[in-house]
Motif scaffolding. Sequence first.
Motif, PDB file in Angstrom:
ATOM      1  N   GLU A  45       0.845  -1.185   0.000  1.00 47.08           N
ATOM      2  CA  GLU A  45       0.000   0.000   0.000  1.00 47.08           C
ATOM      3  C   GLU A  45       0.885   1.241   0.000  1.00 47.08           C
ATOM      4  O   GLU A  45       2.078   1.168   0.242  1.00 47.08           O
ATOM      5  CB  GLU A  45      -0.914  -0.010   1.228  1.00 47.08           C
ATOM      6  CG  GLU A  45      -1.873  -1.187   1.208  1.00 47.08           C
ATOM      7  CD  GLU A  45      -2.701  -1.288   2.465  1.00 47.08           C
ATOM      8  OE1 GLU A  45      -3.902  -1.017   2.382  1.00 47.08           O
ATOM      9  OE2 GLU A  45      -2.129  -1.630   3.516  1.00 47.08           O
ATOM     10  N   ASN A  46       0.273   2.408  -0.275  1.00 49.85           N
ATOM     11  CA  ASN A  46       1.014   3.653  -0.400  1.00 49.85           C
ATOM     12  C   ASN A  46       1.082   4.359   0.965  1.00 49.85           C
ATOM     13  O   ASN A  46       0.158   5.068   1.355  1.00 49.85           O
ATOM     14  CB  ASN A  46       0.324   4.538  -1.441  1.00 49.85           C
ATOM     15  CG  ASN A  46       1.230   5.596  -1.986  1.00 49.85           C
ATOM     16  OD1 ASN A  46       2.142   6.041  -1.317  1.00 49.85           O
ATOM     17  ND2 ASN A  46       0.970   6.017  -3.201  1.00 49.85           N
ATOM     18  N   TRP A  47       2.165   4.128   1.696  1.00 50.35           N
ATOM     19  CA  TRP A  47       2.329   4.648   3.054  1.00 50.35           C
ATOM     20  C   TRP A  47       3.313   5.811   3.088  1.00 50.35           C
ATOM     21  O   TRP A  47       4.239   5.881   2.299  1.00 50.35           O
ATOM     22  CB  TRP A  47       2.872   3.559   3.980  1.00 50.35           C
ATOM     23  CG  TRP A  47       1.947   2.411   4.195  1.00 50.35           C
ATOM     24  CD1 TRP A  47       1.965   1.215   3.552  1.00 50.35           C
ATOM     25  CD2 TRP A  47       0.874   2.339   5.137  1.00 50.35           C
ATOM     26  NE1 TRP A  47       0.964   0.397   4.031  1.00 50.35           N
ATOM     27  CE2 TRP A  47       0.284   1.062   5.002  1.00 50.35           C
ATOM     28  CE3 TRP A  47       0.358   3.223   6.077  1.00 50.35           C
ATOM     29  CZ2 TRP A  47      -0.802   0.656   5.773  1.00 50.35           C
ATOM     30  CZ3 TRP A  47      -0.721   2.813   6.846  1.00 50.35           C
ATOM     31  CH2 TRP A  47      -1.285   1.543   6.691  1.00 50.35           C
ATOM     32  N   MET A  48       3.114   6.705   4.038  1.00 47.05           N
ATOM     33  CA  MET A  48       4.060   7.776   4.378  1.00 47.05           C
ATOM     34  C   MET A  48       4.456   7.527   5.827  1.00 47.05           C
ATOM     35  O   MET A  48       3.670   6.982   6.608  1.00 47.05           O
ATOM     36  CB  MET A  48       3.399   9.154   4.258  1.00 47.05           C
ATOM     37  CG  MET A  48       2.825   9.449   2.891  1.00 47.05           C
ATOM     38  SD  MET A  48       4.065   9.744   1.650  1.00 47.05           S
ATOM     39  CE  MET A  48       4.510  11.421   2.030  1.00 47.05           C
ATOM     40  N   GLU A  49       5.669   7.913   6.197  1.00 41.89           N
ATOM     41  CA  GLU A  49       6.082   7.707   7.584  1.00 41.89           C
ATOM     42  C   GLU A  49       6.892   8.887   8.094  1.00 41.89           C
ATOM     43  O   GLU A  49       7.481   9.640   7.328  1.00 41.89           O
ATOM     44  CB  GLU A  49       6.865   6.406   7.740  1.00 41.89           C
ATOM     45  CG  GLU A  49       8.150   6.319   6.964  1.00 41.89           C
ATOM     46  CD  GLU A  49       8.829   4.961   7.083  1.00 41.89           C
ATOM     47  OE1 GLU A  49       8.508   4.185   7.993  1.00 41.89           O
ATOM     48  OE2 GLU A  49       9.688   4.682   6.251  1.00 41.89           O
ATOM     49  N   ASP A  50       6.898   9.029   9.404  1.00 44.12           N
ATOM     50  CA  ASP A  50       7.666  10.066  10.083  1.00 44.12           C
ATOM     51  C   ASP A  50       8.199   9.454  11.374  1.00 44.12           C
ATOM     52  O   ASP A  50       7.657   8.481  11.891  1.00 44.12           O
ATOM     53  CB  ASP A  50       6.776  11.279  10.379  1.00 44.12           C
ATOM     54  CG  ASP A  50       7.578  12.539  10.692  1.00 44.12           C
ATOM     55  OD1 ASP A  50       8.808  12.535  10.477  1.00 44.12           O
ATOM     56  OD2 ASP A  50       6.966  13.522  11.149  1.00 44.12           O
ATOM     57  N   PHE A  51       9.254  10.030  11.874  1.00 47.12           N
ATOM     58  CA  PHE A  51       9.906   9.549  13.086  1.00 47.12           C
ATOM     59  C   PHE A  51      10.076  10.711  14.045  1.00 47.12           C
ATOM     60  O   PHE A  51      10.169  11.858  13.621  1.00 47.12           O
ATOM     61  CB  PHE A  51      11.292   8.972  12.766  1.00 47.12           C
ATOM     62  CG  PHE A  51      11.259   7.807  11.819  1.00 47.12           C
ATOM     63  CD1 PHE A  51      11.274   6.512  12.304  1.00 47.12           C
ATOM     64  CD2 PHE A  51      11.209   8.002  10.458  1.00 47.12           C
ATOM     65  CE1 PHE A  51      11.240   5.431  11.439  1.00 47.12           C
ATOM     66  CE2 PHE A  51      11.182   6.931   9.575  1.00 47.12           C
ATOM     67  CZ  PHE A  51      11.195   5.641  10.078  1.00 47.12           C
ATOM     68  N   TYR A 127      -4.482   8.309  -1.878  1.00 42.83           N
ATOM     69  CA  TYR A 127      -4.157   6.956  -2.325  1.00 42.83           C
ATOM     70  C   TYR A 127      -4.581   5.912  -1.287  1.00 42.83           C
ATOM     71  O   TYR A 127      -4.075   4.799  -1.279  1.00 42.83           O
ATOM     72  CB  TYR A 127      -2.648   6.829  -2.578  1.00 42.83           C
ATOM     73  CG  TYR A 127      -2.160   7.735  -3.680  1.00 42.83           C
ATOM     74  CD1 TYR A 127      -2.106   7.288  -4.994  1.00 42.83           C
ATOM     75  CD2 TYR A 127      -1.770   9.038  -3.409  1.00 42.83           C
ATOM     76  CE1 TYR A 127      -1.668   8.115  -6.006  1.00 42.83           C
ATOM     77  CE2 TYR A 127      -1.333   9.880  -4.413  1.00 42.83           C
ATOM     78  CZ  TYR A 127      -1.285   9.411  -5.708  1.00 42.83           C
ATOM     79  OH  TYR A 127      -0.854  10.239  -6.718  1.00 42.83           O
ATOM     80  N   GLU A 128      -5.519   6.266  -0.436  1.00 42.06           N
ATOM     81  CA  GLU A 128      -5.911   5.402   0.678  1.00 42.06           C
ATOM     82  C   GLU A 128      -6.415   4.025   0.240  1.00 42.06           C
ATOM     83  O   GLU A 128      -6.211   3.049   0.946  1.00 42.06           O
ATOM     84  CB  GLU A 128      -6.990   6.078   1.535  1.00 42.06           C
ATOM     85  CG  GLU A 128      -6.526   7.308   2.267  1.00 42.06           C
ATOM     86  CD  GLU A 128      -6.669   8.597   1.483  1.00 42.06           C
ATOM     87  OE1 GLU A 128      -6.577   9.671   2.094  1.00 42.06           O
ATOM     88  OE2 GLU A 128      -6.855   8.547   0.241  1.00 42.06           O
ATOM     89  N   GLY A 129      -7.063   3.925  -0.908  1.00 42.97           N
ATOM     90  CA  GLY A 129      -7.637   2.663  -1.356  1.00 42.97           C
ATOM     91  C   GLY A 129      -6.734   1.841  -2.256  1.00 42.97           C
ATOM     92  O   GLY A 129      -7.099   0.751  -2.673  1.00 42.97           O
TER      93      GLY A 129
END
Length: 161
Positions: A45-51, A127-129
């Motif tokens: 899936e189309n994920w974004m991440e932060d730390f 792009y949630e789906g």
Amino acid sequence: MASTPDGICGFGGAGDMTCTGQVKTLATTGGGSRKVETYAMQSAENWMEDFGSGLLQSGVAVVKIDATFAETVSATADYHVFITPNGDSKGLYVIKKTATSFEVRESGGGTSSLSFDYRIVAKRRGYEGQRLTDVTENFNREKKLTERPQQRAEKTGAARR
């Protein structure tokens, strides 16, 4: 489209890059004398991440999500937070997730004060789906368009006549 006998890369009209090979970066090591390959994570899936890091005080912390990061991800509070305590505790957990913040608490009613690190992962806005989209037909069509006439003739046997 650019192709070699081993793979294909292309750019779509929306700026999408698609490749059949690996996604790699060359990193410099050895004081500049060496280059090594590093590899990109891939996901279904189309994920974004932060730390980030936070500070638990008396067993509680409220972490504000970076506003710019929040604009890149789904507007819902449907995200994952992974926490690593940087000290002894009864364990940490996340509650009260909103689009702008989340709360971290110590398990068992603990009252520890300690720092922790976190990773937040959320679906990319718009792009949630999207999940493992089948692009076989488009790929095959584009591949045929990028083949040289000689390659097409060889595949159909016309070059042998």
